[in-house]
Design an enzyme around this catalytic site. Structure first.
Site, PDB file in Angstrom:
ATOM      1  NE  ARG A  88       4.234   6.711   3.373  1.00 53.16           N
ATOM      2  CZ  ARG A  88       4.469   7.189   2.350  1.00 53.16           C
ATOM      3  NH1 ARG A  88       3.584   7.749   1.493  1.00 53.16           N
ATOM      4  NH2 ARG A  88       5.576   7.253   1.867  1.00 53.16           N
ATOM      5  NE  ARG A 127      11.360   9.135  -6.422  1.00 55.58           N
ATOM      6  CZ  ARG A 127      10.442   8.680  -5.421  1.00 55.58           C
ATOM      7  NH1 ARG A 127       9.432   7.922  -5.760  1.00 55.58           N
ATOM      8  NH2 ARG A 127      10.877   8.825  -4.071  1.00 55.58           N
ATOM      9  NE  ARG A 172      11.526   8.531   1.392  1.00 62.07           N
ATOM     10  CZ  ARG A 172      11.976   8.638   0.241  1.00 62.07           C
ATOM     11  NH1 ARG A 172      13.220   9.018   0.159  1.00 62.07           N
ATOM     12  NH2 ARG A 172      11.260   8.506  -0.821  1.00 62.07           N
TER      13      ARG A 172
HETATM   14  P1  ADP Z   1       7.580   7.847  -1.687  1.00 58.33           P
HETATM   15  O1  ADP Z   1       7.055   7.939  -3.073  1.00 58.33           O
HETATM   16  O2  ADP Z   1       9.051   7.586  -1.862  1.00 58.33           O
HETATM   17  O3  ADP Z   1       6.892   6.498  -1.206  1.00 58.33           O
HETATM   18  P2  ADP Z   1       6.139   9.976  -0.935  1.00 58.33           P
HETATM   19  O4  ADP Z   1       5.876  10.891  -2.005  1.00 58.33           O
HETATM   20  O5  ADP Z   1       4.585   9.083  -0.947  1.00 58.33           O
HETATM   21  O6  ADP Z   1       7.276   8.974  -0.927  1.00 58.33           O
HETATM   22  O7  ADP Z   1       6.159  10.486   0.727  1.00 58.33           O
HETATM   23  C1  ADP Z   1       7.213  11.451   0.904  1.00 58.33           C
HETATM   24  C2  ADP Z   1       7.318  11.774   2.362  1.00 58.33           C
HETATM   25  O8  ADP Z   1       5.762  12.308   2.797  1.00 58.33           O
HETATM   26  C3  ADP Z   1       6.996  10.673   3.351  1.00 58.33           C
HETATM   27  O9  ADP Z   1       8.420  10.189   3.716  1.00 58.33           O
HETATM   28  C4  ADP Z   1       6.400  11.250   4.588  1.00 58.33           C
HETATM   29  O10 ADP Z   1       7.181  12.021   5.104  1.00 58.33           O
HETATM   30  C5  ADP Z   1       5.285  12.090   3.914  1.00 58.33           C
HETATM   31  N1  ADP Z   1       4.022  11.360   3.826  1.00 58.33           N
HETATM   32  C6  ADP Z   1       3.604  10.970   2.314  1.00 58.33           C
HETATM   33  N2  ADP Z   1       2.260  10.284   2.755  1.00 58.33           N
HETATM   34  C7  ADP Z   1       2.252  10.465   4.093  1.00 58.33           C
HETATM   35  C8  ADP Z   1       1.230   9.742   4.604  1.00 58.33           C
HETATM   36  N3  ADP Z   1       0.112   8.812   4.234  1.00 58.33           N
HETATM   37  N4  ADP Z   1       1.486   9.669   6.336  1.00 58.33           N
HETATM   38  C9  ADP Z   1       2.344  10.026   6.606  1.00 58.33           C
HETATM   39  N5  ADP Z   1       3.349  10.827   5.922  1.00 58.33           N
HETATM   40  C10 ADP Z   1       3.265  10.805   4.751  1.00 58.33           C
HETATM   41  P1  ADP Z   2       6.927   5.308  -5.381  1.00 55.50           P
HETATM   42  O1  ADP Z   2       5.694   6.041  -5.947  1.00 55.50           O
HETATM   43  O2  ADP Z   2       6.581   3.999  -5.076  1.00 55.50           O
HETATM   44  O3  ADP Z   2       7.722   5.932  -4.379  1.00 55.50           O
HETATM   45  P2  ADP Z   2       7.938   5.800  -8.177  1.00 55.50           P
HETATM   46  O4  ADP Z   2       6.763   5.325  -9.163  1.00 55.50           O
HETATM   47  O5  ADP Z   2       8.353   7.248  -8.026  1.00 55.50           O
HETATM   48  O6  ADP Z   2       7.940   5.037  -6.804  1.00 55.50           O
HETATM   49  O7  ADP Z   2       9.274   4.932  -8.743  1.00 55.50           O
HETATM   50  C1  ADP Z   2      10.573   4.904  -8.037  1.00 55.50           C
HETATM   51  C2  ADP Z   2      11.572   5.115  -9.307  1.00 55.50           C
HETATM   52  O8  ADP Z   2      11.738   3.795 -10.058  1.00 55.50           O
HETATM   53  C3  ADP Z   2      11.355   6.167 -10.451  1.00 55.50           C
HETATM   54  O9  ADP Z   2      12.471   6.708 -10.736  1.00 55.50           O
HETATM   55  C4  ADP Z   2      10.846   5.170 -11.304  1.00 55.50           C
HETATM   56  O10 ADP Z   2      11.027   5.838 -12.820  1.00 55.50           O
HETATM   57  C5  ADP Z   2      11.435   3.942 -11.198  1.00 55.50           C
HETATM   58  N1  ADP Z   2      10.494   2.741 -11.615  1.00 55.50           N
HETATM   59  C6  ADP Z   2       9.061   2.810 -11.128  1.00 55.50           C
HETATM   60  N2  ADP Z   2       8.521   1.228 -11.668  1.00 55.50           N
HETATM   61  C7  ADP Z   2       9.811   0.734 -12.295  1.00 55.50           C
HETATM   62  C8  ADP Z   2      10.092  -0.450 -12.477  1.00 55.50           C
HETATM   63  N3  ADP Z   2       8.869  -1.528 -12.640  1.00 55.50           N
HETATM   64  N4  ADP Z   2      11.074  -0.796 -13.040  1.00 55.50           N
HETATM   65  C9  ADP Z   2      12.232  -0.013 -13.061  1.00 55.50           C
HETATM   66  N5  ADP Z   2      12.096   1.321 -12.650  1.00 55.50           N
HETATM   67  C10 ADP Z   2      10.966   1.620 -12.115  1.00 55.50           C
END
Ligand code: ADP
Ligand code: ADP
Ligand code: ZN
Length: 218
Positions: A88, A127, A172
């Site tokens: 990231r 989600r 974020r």
């Molecule tokens: P999302 O699915 O919304 O992209 P993640 O589950 O990947 O979120 O991450 C949730 C939180 O965990 C981030 O907002 C950050 O605080 C932390 N985090 C996750 N991956 C990283 C990373 N590679 N570097 C720094 N912080 C991270």
């Molecule tokens: P990220 O890991 O990038 O934060 P997620 O895979 O957790 O994203 O997806 C975020 C939300 O959007 C979840 O509730 C998931 O079910 C939904 N979602 C993911 N891909 C799609 C898509 N192509 N169209 C509609 N909804 C989606």
């Protein structure tokens, strides 16, 4: 064997696509977000320290997440690694390059998932996930077949993340644009970048990702 990064803002669909690749291609998903949430719930010192940072929607330190990834990059990677939510920052990207090189491995593709900000709010606020098997759901786009029950494992432990609200998302997204989006240029320059339209339906996005992996193989 193919090693890929899924790159995109919160809610882009990284975790959803990663889980499909694990199932269909025997790949190994490495999600730093999942690792950090595990550390939080296991109550370790590190977990306590990062909990507050995560709830504010800020990034945890490079040192911590690089350490977490390093621990997992050992042994057999089966069909390859999917880096989900890592790197990231530019220092994280550099560290990943070094770690892979040390293992005699390389990065095959960086898949940028493009989704506009307006769609992300709906993605994030709808989600929920299964606390038992990790399946990812959405109130509108991917509800469970039976309310309150995971389709995959039958668990009733369906959870919403504390940071999945509009306020935290704003922070974020800011972090994403400031610190993570420069990686798009970085990987473009390295010739590793591919983009998919993350706004399509889940299976359509999966098709685009598959085309990239198959084209890149070998
Ligand atoms: P999302 O699915 O919304 O992209 P993640 O589950 O990947 O979120 O991450 C949730 C939180 O965990 C981030 O907002 C950050 O605080 C932390 N985090 C996750 N991956 C990283 C990373 N590679 N570097 C720094 N912080 C991270
Ligand atoms: P990220 O890991 O990038 O934060 P997620 O895979 O957790 O994203 O997806 C975020 C939300 O959007 C979840 O509730 C998931 O079910 C939904 N979602 C993911 N891909 C799609 C898509 N192509 N169209 C509609 N909804 C989606
Ligand atoms: Zn489940």
């Amino acid at each position: 064997m193919v090693n890929i990064i899924l790159l995109g803002p919160p809610g882009a669909g990284k975790g959803t696509q990663a889980r499909k690749l694990v199932e269909e291609r025997n790949m190994v998903q490495l999600s730093t977000g999942d690792m950090l949430r595990e550390a939080q719930s296991s109550g370790t010192e590190m977990g306590k320290r990062v909990a507050e940072v995560m709830s504010r929607g800020e990034l945890v330190t490079d040192e911590i997440v690089i350490g977490l990834i390093e621990e997992k990059l050992v042994g057999d990677s089966a069909g390859g690694f999917i880096f989900d939510g890592f790197p990231r920052t530019l220092p994280q990207a550099d560290a990943l390059g070094r770690l892979l090189a040390r293992m005699g491995q390389r990065l095959d593709a960086v898949v940028e998932m493009r989704v506009d900000d307006a769609a992300l709010v709906a993605r994030i606020t709808g989600r929920f996930t299964c606390g038992n098997c990790g399946e990812v759901y959405h109130d509108q786009t991917k509800p469970t077949a039976v309310e309150g029950t995971c389709d995959v494992c039958g668990s009733h432990d369906l959870r919403r993340r504390a940071d999945d609200n509009a306020d935290s998302l704003k922070q974020r997204l800011m972090e994403y644009y400031k610190k993570t989006s420069p990686l798009i240029g970085y990987y473009y320059a390295l010739g590793d970048l591919f983009s998919v339209d993350g706004l399509g339906e889940i299976d359509a996005v999966a098709g685009e990702v598959a085309a990239i992996l198959d084209q890149d193989r070998g």
